[in-house]
Design an enzyme around this catalytic site. Structure first.
Site, PDB file in Angstrom:
ATOM      1  CD  GLU A  46      74.155  20.510  90.245  1.00 53.57           C
ATOM      2  OE1 GLU A  46      73.898  20.461  91.463  1.00 53.57           O
ATOM      3  OE2 GLU A  46      73.276  20.727  89.375  1.00 53.57           O
ATOM      4  CE  LYS A 136      68.583  22.474  92.468  1.00 56.03           C
ATOM      5  NZ  LYS A 136      69.791  22.134  93.250  1.00 56.03           N
TER       6      LYS A 136
END
Length: 219
Positions: A46, A136
């Site tokens: 990421e 998340k």
């Protein structure tokens, strides 16, 4: 540009067990660091969207790992315009620190996996109704592993990736509670080794975390 289909991206994140969060890494370092992470067994990376030239960083990492099974996504995406920019640069998944409905909608228009941040049941419901693919849970250590099962109780078998404060000592508890993967920054990235250009050190630190993840999932 990657933009791999959602099912493949989800599978690779789950197989990796960890999304390495690359934040604040200089443009000249981010490609070798990403390669070192991949060599250590990390297949989900990421690239955070804050700061300068985030789009270029993501595109460079995407090119470097194009011939591998890695998936490269964008993190800390706060609005639809940033999501669009990072998707155009090749992001295969987009992560937000909060329940950003406009980001989820932008991802859905392009068939890109969306992982908004959630903490409360209301945020989880809002994210799922908007079409989120993964939740998340952030910041994870504020509420602890038990919050995963608390969320999955009313919402079923939803994919939850806890992020924020995850390290080798607590990662097993989060997998035991039902996490499909974890997000990690400081625990998987050796800042001193990165600053020194020591990619062997970067790889060793990452491999140690990957080993902890594998051990946790075997228990």
């Amino acid at each position: 540009m990657a933009n791999t289909d959602k099912r493949t991206v989800t599978n690779r994140i789950v197989e990796s067990g960890v999304i390495a969060v690359l934040r604040g890494i200089d443009e000249e370092r981010i490609v070798p660091v990403s390669r070192a992470l991949y060599d250590a067994g990390v297949t989900a990376l990421e690239i955070t969207a804050e700061g300068t030239r985030a789009r270029e960083k993501l595109a460079a990492v995407d090119r470097e790992l194009a011939d591998t099974d890695a998936v490269v996504g964008a993190g800390t995406v706060l609005d639809a315009a940033t999501a669009q920019s990072m998707i155009d640069a090749g992001a295969s998944f987009v992560v937000s620190p909060y329940t950003a409905v406009d980001v989820v909608e932008t991802c859905n228009r392009h068939g890109v996996l969306a992982a908004p941040g959630v903490m409360t049941p209301t945020e989880a419901a809002t994210a799922m109704e908007a079409g989120a693919d993964v939740l998340k849970m952030f910041p994870a250590t504020t509420v602890g592993p038990g919050h995963i099962s608390a969320l999955r109780g009313p919402f079923g078998d939803v994919d939850i990736v806890p992020t924020g404060g995850i390290d080798r000592d607590n990662v097993a508890a989060f997998f035991d509670a039902g996490a499909v993967a974890v997000g990690a920054g400081g625990a998987i990235l050796d800042d001193d080794a990165i600053a020194a250009g020591d990619m062997d050190g970067v790889r060793e630190t990452a491999a140690s975390f990957v080993d902890a993840v594998e051990d946790a999932r075997e228990e």
